[in-house]
Design a protein around this motif. Structure first.
Motif, PDB file in Angstrom:
ATOM      1  N   LEU A  19       0.831  -1.209   0.000  1.00 33.59           N
ATOM      2  CA  LEU A  19       0.000   0.000   0.000  1.00 33.59           C
ATOM      3  C   LEU A  19       0.868   1.263   0.000  1.00 33.59           C
ATOM      4  CD1 LEU A  19      -2.904   0.937  -0.042  1.00 33.59           C
ATOM      5  CD2 LEU A  19      -2.937   0.779   2.444  1.00 33.59           C
ATOM      6  N   ALA A  20       1.947   1.243   0.760  1.00 37.94           N
ATOM      7  CA  ALA A  20       2.843   2.405   0.809  1.00 37.94           C
ATOM      8  C   ALA A  20       3.502   2.661  -0.546  1.00 37.94           C
ATOM      9  CB  ALA A  20       3.914   2.201   1.882  1.00 37.94           C
ATOM     10  N   VAL A  21       3.940   1.597  -1.220  1.00 38.46           N
ATOM     11  CA  VAL A  21       4.550   1.760  -2.546  1.00 38.46           C
ATOM     12  C   VAL A  21       3.529   2.345  -3.519  1.00 38.46           C
ATOM     13  CG1 VAL A  21       5.452   0.486  -4.535  1.00 38.46           C
ATOM     14  CG2 VAL A  21       6.351   0.020  -2.264  1.00 38.46           C
ATOM     15  N   ARG A  28      -0.972  21.990  -2.278  1.00 38.60           N
ATOM     16  CA  ARG A  28      -0.098  22.861  -1.500  1.00 38.60           C
ATOM     17  C   ARG A  28      -0.356  22.801   0.001  1.00 38.60           C
ATOM     18  NH1 ARG A  28       2.662  26.631  -4.746  1.00 38.60           N
ATOM     19  NH2 ARG A  28       1.999  26.497  -6.912  1.00 38.60           N
ATOM     20  N   ARG A  29      -0.740  21.633   0.458  1.00 38.74           N
ATOM     21  CA  ARG A  29      -0.958  21.417   1.899  1.00 38.74           C
ATOM     22  C   ARG A  29      -1.116  19.922   2.170  1.00 38.74           C
ATOM     23  NH1 ARG A  29      -6.410  20.375   2.158  1.00 38.74           N
ATOM     24  NH2 ARG A  29      -7.643  21.328   0.509  1.00 38.74           N
ATOM     25  N   LEU A  30      -1.099  19.571   3.432  1.00 35.19           N
ATOM     26  CA  LEU A  30      -1.322  18.188   3.831  1.00 35.19           C
ATOM     27  C   LEU A  30      -2.743  17.795   3.461  1.00 35.19           C
ATOM     28  CD1 LEU A  30      -0.113  15.711   5.241  1.00 35.19           C
ATOM     29  CD2 LEU A  30      -1.023  16.609   7.384  1.00 35.19           C
ATOM     30  N   ASN A  31      -2.922  16.561   3.025  1.00 36.19           N
ATOM     31  CA  ASN A  31      -4.231  16.076   2.585  1.00 36.19           C
ATOM     32  C   ASN A  31      -4.390  14.625   3.003  1.00 36.19           C
ATOM     33  OD1 ASN A  31      -3.129  14.347   0.293  1.00 36.19           O
ATOM     34  ND2 ASN A  31      -2.237  16.363  -0.083  1.00 36.19           N
ATOM     35  N   TRP A  32      -5.522  14.048   2.694  1.00 36.76           N
ATOM     36  CA  TRP A  32      -5.819  12.689   3.137  1.00 36.76           C
ATOM     37  C   TRP A  32      -4.854  11.663   2.534  1.00 36.76           C
ATOM     38  CZ3 TRP A  32      -7.232   8.789  -0.182  1.00 36.76           C
ATOM     39  CH2 TRP A  32      -7.610   9.163  -1.470  1.00 36.76           C
ATOM     40  N   VAL A  33      -4.381  11.854   1.306  1.00 36.73           N
ATOM     41  CA  VAL A  33      -3.451  10.880   0.699  1.00 36.73           C
ATOM     42  C   VAL A  33      -2.122  10.916   1.441  1.00 36.73           C
ATOM     43  CG1 VAL A  33      -2.307  10.132  -1.420  1.00 36.73           C
ATOM     44  CG2 VAL A  33      -4.541  11.216  -1.558  1.00 36.73           C
ATOM     45  N   GLY A  34      -1.614  12.107   1.724  1.00 38.40           N
ATOM     46  CA  GLY A  34      -0.366  12.227   2.476  1.00 38.40           C
ATOM     47  C   GLY A  34      -0.498  11.685   3.890  1.00 38.40           C
ATOM     48  N   GLU A  35      -1.644  11.937   4.500  1.00 37.21           N
ATOM     49  CA  GLU A  35      -1.886  11.437   5.864  1.00 37.21           C
ATOM     50  C   GLU A  35      -1.917   9.915   5.896  1.00 37.21           C
ATOM     51  OE1 GLU A  35      -2.033  12.053   9.738  1.00 37.21           O
ATOM     52  OE2 GLU A  35      -2.304  13.792   8.441  1.00 37.21           O
ATOM     53  N   ILE A  36      -2.617   9.305   4.946  1.00 38.29           N
ATOM     54  CA  ILE A  36      -2.669   7.836   4.878  1.00 38.29           C
ATOM     55  C   ILE A  36      -1.281   7.280   4.569  1.00 38.29           C
ATOM     56  CG2 ILE A  36      -3.577   5.873   3.567  1.00 38.29           C
ATOM     57  CD1 ILE A  36      -6.199   7.470   3.303  1.00 38.29           C
ATOM     58  N   TYR A  37      -0.566   7.932   3.651  1.00 40.33           N
ATOM     59  CA  TYR A  37       0.795   7.505   3.313  1.00 40.33           C
ATOM     60  C   TYR A  37       1.673   7.505   4.560  1.00 40.33           C
ATOM     61  CZ  TYR A  37       5.297   7.485   0.807  1.00 40.33           C
ATOM     62  OH  TYR A  37       6.552   7.178   0.340  1.00 40.33           O
ATOM     63  N   HIS A  38       1.575   8.551   5.367  1.00 43.32           N
ATOM     64  CA  HIS A  38       2.352   8.637   6.606  1.00 43.32           C
ATOM     65  C   HIS A  38       2.061   7.447   7.521  1.00 43.32           C
ATOM     66  CE1 HIS A  38       2.605   9.982  10.881  1.00 43.32           C
ATOM     67  NE2 HIS A  38       3.849  10.222  10.482  1.00 43.32           N
ATOM     68  N   TRP A  39       0.794   7.141   7.742  1.00 41.04           N
ATOM     69  CA  TRP A  39       0.444   6.077   8.675  1.00 41.04           C
ATOM     70  C   TRP A  39       0.744   4.687   8.110  1.00 41.04           C
ATOM     71  CZ3 TRP A  39       0.540   7.046  13.428  1.00 41.04           C
ATOM     72  CH2 TRP A  39       0.213   8.323  13.883  1.00 41.04           C
ATOM     73  N   VAL A  40       0.621   4.517   6.814  1.00 41.80           N
ATOM     74  CA  VAL A  40       0.961   3.224   6.208  1.00 41.80           C
ATOM     75  C   VAL A  40       2.477   2.992   6.306  1.00 41.80           C
ATOM     76  CG1 VAL A  40       1.021   1.957   4.018  1.00 41.80           C
ATOM     77  CG2 VAL A  40      -1.047   3.124   4.706  1.00 41.80           C
TER      78      VAL A  40
END
Length: 145
Positions: A15-17, A31-43
């Motif tokens: 999932l991270a890849v 130009r800001r943190l969003n749900w994709v970046g947030e999920i990427y961080h937690w994965v």
């Protein structure tokens, strides 16, 4: 416990890849943190933690998970912090952070798939760093025009 950690690690790693490039693109566009970046961080966090759980079970073969997991998480954390506070050259932090984590994931994949080869460490790091730095300069040129 090792088998459960392996299942979680592989699932989160895949999932991270898959989320790495979309996290970079969506974050740069919005130009800001969003749900994709947030999920990427937690994965990435789950991938790193599950890697650390597996290391003691086969230290000789998996010792490298410790530095790769630490670097991977630190990169994604840098990317997230840059996305949370955009301004100035924030896009460099996103590219280097999220991109560095993605490179570290591929490094772990190559090291595990093709063990005992020095190029498995060098190839993703060198190629990925060149691409990320090229993108940083390209973004600077786009922002200036």
């Amino acid at each position: 416990m090792r088998d459960l950690a392996l299942i979680v690690h592989v699932g989160a790693g895949v999932l991270a890849v898959l989320l790495g490039i979309p996290a970079i693109v969506v974050t740069l566009r919005r130009r800001r943190l969003n749900w994709v970046g947030e999920i990427y961080h937690w994965v990435i966090a789950v991938t790193c933690l599950s890697a650390l759980v597996m290391v003691p079970y086969d230290w000789k073969r998996l010792w490298f998970f410790w530095p790769v997991a630490l670097a991977t998480y630190l990169f994604v954390y840098l990317g997230q912090r840059a996305a949370e506070a955009p301004g100035g050259l924030w896009y460099r932090g996103v590219l280097r952070g999220y991109g560095g984590a993605w490179i570290a994931l591929w490094t772990g994949i190559l090291i595990t798939t093709v063990p005992d080869q020095s190029w498995t460490w060098l190839l993703p790091v060198v190629l990925g760093t060149v691409v990320i730095e090229w993108l940083c300069f390209r973004m600077r040129d786009l922002a200036a025009s």
